[in-house]
Design an enzyme around this catalytic site. Structure first.
Site, short mmCIF file in Angstrom:
data_model
loop_
_atom_site.label_atom_id
_atom_site.label_comp_id
_atom_site.label_asym_id
_atom_site.label_seq_id
_atom_site.Cartn_x
_atom_site.Cartn_y
_atom_site.Cartn_z
N ASP A 30 0.87 -1.18 0.00
CA ASP A 30 0.00 0.00 0.00
C ASP A 30 0.90 1.23 0.00
O ASP A 30 1.95 1.23 0.65
CB ASP A 30 -0.91 0.01 1.23
CG ASP A 30 -2.17 0.83 0.99
OD1 ASP A 30 -3.26 0.23 0.84
OD2 ASP A 30 -2.06 2.08 0.90
N GLU A 150 -14.40 -9.75 -7.10
CA GLU A 150 -14.61 -10.19 -5.72
C GLU A 150 -16.07 -9.96 -5.33
O GLU A 150 -16.62 -8.90 -5.58
CB GLU A 150 -13.67 -9.40 -4.79
CG GLU A 150 -13.75 -9.81 -3.35
CD GLU A 150 -13.71 -11.33 -3.20
OE1 GLU A 150 -12.70 -11.94 -3.60
OE2 GLU A 150 -14.69 -11.91 -2.72
N ARG A 153 -19.09 -9.84 0.99
CA ARG A 153 -19.97 -8.85 1.63
C ARG A 153 -19.29 -8.33 2.88
O ARG A 153 -18.61 -9.09 3.58
CB ARG A 153 -21.30 -9.49 2.05
CG ARG A 153 -22.19 -9.89 0.91
CD ARG A 153 -23.23 -10.89 1.39
NE ARG A 153 -22.60 -12.10 1.89
CZ ARG A 153 -23.24 -13.05 2.57
NH1 ARG A 153 -24.51 -12.92 2.87
NH2 ARG A 153 -22.60 -14.13 3.00
N LEU A 249 -34.89 -10.44 -0.70
CA LEU A 249 -36.27 -9.99 -0.87
C LEU A 249 -36.76 -9.38 0.43
O LEU A 249 -37.94 -9.48 0.76
CB LEU A 249 -37.16 -11.17 -1.28
CG LEU A 249 -37.11 -11.60 -2.76
CD1 LEU A 249 -38.11 -12.73 -3.02
CD2 LEU A 249 -37.38 -10.43 -3.71
N GLY A 252 -37.41 -2.85 2.93
CA GLY A 252 -36.87 -1.99 3.98
C GLY A 252 -36.79 -0.56 3.52
O GLY A 252 -37.64 -0.10 2.75
N CYS A 259 -21.00 -0.28 -2.01
CA CYS A 259 -20.97 -1.02 -3.30
C CYS A 259 -22.20 -0.80 -4.17
O CYS A 259 -22.08 -0.34 -5.30
CB CYS A 259 -20.78 -2.51 -3.04
SG CYS A 259 -19.14 -2.88 -2.43
N ARG A 326 -20.84 4.49 5.44
CA ARG A 326 -20.76 5.13 4.12
C ARG A 326 -22.01 4.81 3.30
O ARG A 326 -22.44 3.66 3.23
CB ARG A 326 -19.52 4.64 3.36
CG ARG A 326 -18.22 5.18 3.91
CD ARG A 326 -17.04 4.54 3.21
NE ARG A 326 -17.02 3.11 3.44
CZ ARG A 326 -16.22 2.26 2.78
NH1 ARG A 326 -15.41 2.73 1.86
NH2 ARG A 326 -16.24 0.98 3.05
C1 UDX Z 1 -22.66 -6.21 -1.73
C2 UDX Z 1 -22.77 -7.56 -2.44
O1 UDX Z 1 -23.66 -8.42 -1.72
C3 UDX Z 1 -21.40 -8.21 -2.57
O2 UDX Z 1 -21.51 -9.41 -3.31
C4 UDX Z 1 -20.46 -7.24 -3.28
O3 UDX Z 1 -19.15 -7.78 -3.34
C5 UDX Z 1 -20.42 -5.90 -2.55
O4 UDX Z 1 -21.74 -5.38 -2.42
P1 UDX Z 1 -22.38 -5.36 0.81
O5 UDX Z 1 -22.34 -3.98 0.25
O6 UDX Z 1 -21.41 -5.76 1.86
O7 UDX Z 1 -22.19 -6.45 -0.38
O8 UDX Z 1 -23.83 -5.55 1.43
P2 UDX Z 1 -25.12 -6.47 1.23
O9 UDX Z 1 -25.20 -7.41 2.37
O10 UDX Z 1 -25.20 -7.06 -0.12
O11 UDX Z 1 -26.28 -5.36 1.41
C6 UDX Z 1 -26.33 -4.21 0.57
C7 UDX Z 1 -27.51 -3.33 0.93
O12 UDX Z 1 -28.75 -3.93 0.57
C8 UDX Z 1 -27.64 -3.01 2.42
O13 UDX Z 1 -27.95 -1.63 2.56
C9 UDX Z 1 -28.80 -3.85 2.89
O14 UDX Z 1 -29.50 -3.28 3.98
C10 UDX Z 1 -29.66 -3.88 1.63
N1 UDX Z 1 -30.54 -5.07 1.54
C11 UDX Z 1 -30.00 -6.31 1.38
C12 UDX Z 1 -31.94 -4.91 1.59
O15 UDX Z 1 -32.46 -3.79 1.72
N2 UDX Z 1 -32.73 -6.02 1.47
C13 UDX Z 1 -32.22 -7.27 1.29
O16 UDX Z 1 -33.02 -8.22 1.17
C14 UDX Z 1 -30.82 -7.42 1.26
#
Ligand code: UDX
Length: 442
Positions: A30, A150, A153, A249, A252, A259, A326
């Site tokens: 880094d 990648e 999560r 599903l 919310g 991401c 974030r």
């Molecule tokens: C996501 C992807 O899942 C992952 O594969 C990728 O590499 C990076 O982006 P992450 O950002 O860690 O991962 O969060 P994730 O658990 O996927 O949730 C993303 C958002 O969706 C959250 O704000 C969560 O609250 C929301 N969410 C998720 C819902 O509102 N409803 C759901 O059913 C699932």
């Protein structure tokens, strides 16, 4: 194998630690000297369950090392992963300046055959650009570029990396592919081999599809609210079809995090630039925005004027089991309520410190427990579904609040139980409940 990871952020550090854990010799690079100095002292800059343990263990065994020297990194690794940030530009397109810089910087250090792997989320065709760049700055160098997106999560990054659903390897050369298969052999996970462009596209298309699922169920939740149907039952019914599946599903307040919002905007921008506009994804974004607006409208309808209203908010992180705030919808919600003059007291089990450092941090009170946050509140909003909120002492909460009113933005609580405890309960995509008759013995 000797592996180098350039960029020791969220993805780079966790990937490097997991590669070391399965027995590879990993060097993480880094250019942030302070970060490397911290890592050398065993001080892990991010919170991720299980990460500290495997970093410390593999540093001690010598499998995991850190440096600020790109040259050392490139020369010591047979396979060199690029895991640097790809932040969004104002228009949603991807800012690739860090990828380009790394491609330039590694070029003069290539002293033998190297596999250069792009792990960062990048637009389709980036691999070709990386290869062109290296060729330009080191015309005689021997290398192949590979795309290996990648899918980890946040909050379960180590377990996602150690037990992936699939590993996507986009390679246009057999020599590079053979080395990549050796890298991933210890993980014993299904490997999907594609060309470079397809691998790059898979990442954006996968995240966009997951966001689409969330917006779909959120749009259905609006219909439920207008008709008295229950989104939880509807989601069960839809999700029981194996072709659809129940995951992602959960209706919310909408999706957030570092991401999804970025990747969906990027895929829209990429498709526009390619002349193949993806309007469906624009609708996915629109639904995500209106989902929060509708929720705030319901709070306004109940509390009328928000100026000076004391409101407790449980949850600031963008999802449970992370301290990451974030692009958190919970933060966006708080900002909007504060803009209307509401007095917010918030609590989050892990995200409070990060929230304090945001501009909104100085405009709200941060409580040190869920119970203290609700004192004299006229409403309680659940913005992140931390499991501990579901098991809170709601007798005490009821006593402490000025009015027993709950807006559950993540459908975490059981509406009937809340009504039995004397709360007026508003969830997402469910009819409001108040003083429901006890069904304990029925
Ligand atoms: C996501 C992807 O899942 C992952 O594969 C990728 O590499 C990076 O982006 P992450 O950002 O860690 O991962 O969060 P994730 O658990 O996927 O949730 C993303 C958002 O969706 C959250 O704000 C969560 O609250 C929301 N969410 C998720 C819902 O509102 N409803 C759901 O059913 C699932």
């Amino acid at each position: 194998m000797k592996i180098t990871i350039i960029g020791s952020g969220y993805v780079g550090l966790t990937t490097g630690a997991c590669f070391a854990e399965v027995g590879h010799e990993v060097l993480c690079v880094d250019n942030n000297e302070e970060k490397i100095a911290r890592l050398l002292k065993g001080d892990i800059p991010i919170y991720e369950p299980g990460l500290e343990e495997i970093v410390l263990k593999n540093v001690a065994s010598g499998n995991l090392r850190f440096t600020t020297s790109t040259e050392e990194g490139v020369q010591s690794g047979e396979v060199v992963f690029i895991a640097v940030p790809t932040p969004p530009n104002e228009d949603g397109s991807v800012d690739l300046r860090f990828i380009e810089k790394v491609a330039r910087e590694i070029s003069p250090a290539i002293d033998s055959y190297k596999v250069i792997v792009d792990k960062s989320t990048v637009p389709v065709n980036t691999g070709e650009k990386v290869a062109e760049t290296i060729k330009r700055y080191a015309p005689d160098s021997d290398f192949d570029v590979v795309s290996n997106p990648e899918f980890l999560r946040e909050g379960c990054a180590v377990s996602d990396l150690m037990n992936p659903d699939r590993i996507v390897i986009g390679a246009n050369s057999d020599r590079a592919l053979a080395l990549m298969k050796k890298v991933y052999e210890p993980f014993m996970a299904p490997i999907l081999v594609t060309d470079i462009n397809s691998a790059e596209l898979i990442k954006h298309a996968a995240n966009s599809f997951l966001a689409l699922k969330i917006s779909y169920i959120n749009a259905v939740s609006a219909v439920c609210e207008a008709t008295g149907a229950d989104i939880e039952m509807v989601a069960e019914g839809i999700g029981a079809d194996k072709r659809i599946g129940r995951a992602f599903l959960n209706a919310g307040l909408g999706y957030g995090g570092s991401c999804f919002p970025k990747d969906i905007a990027a895929f829209i921008a990429i498709s526009d630039q390619l002349g193949t506009p993806f309007d469906l994804l624009k609708e996915v974004e629109r639904i995500n925005v209106t989902q929060l607006e509708r929720f705030i409208d319901r709070i306004r309808k109940k509390l009328w004027v928000l100026q000076d209203k004391k409101i407790a908010v449980w949850g600031l992180a963008f999802k449970p089991d992370t301290d990451d705030v974030r692009c958190s919808v919970a933060i966006e919600l708080v900002e909007k309520l504060v803009a209307e003059g509401a007095q917010i007291t918030a609590y989050d089990p892990q995200g409070a410190e990060n929230a304090k450092n945001l501009p909104i941090g100085s405009k709200i009170k941060i409580a040190d427990s869920a119970e203290t946050a609700v004192k004299d509140a006229e409403a309680l909003i659940i913005a992140t579904e931390w499991p501990e909120f579901a098991s809170a002492d709601f007798f005490a909460v009821h006593k402490s609040m000025l009015a027993p009113l709950i807006f559950d933005g993540r459908n975490l609580l059981d509406p009937r139980k809340m009504a039995q405890l004397g709360f007026e309960y508003h969830g997402i995509g469910r009819a409001p409940v108040e003083n429901a008759p006890s069904t304990e013995n029925s």
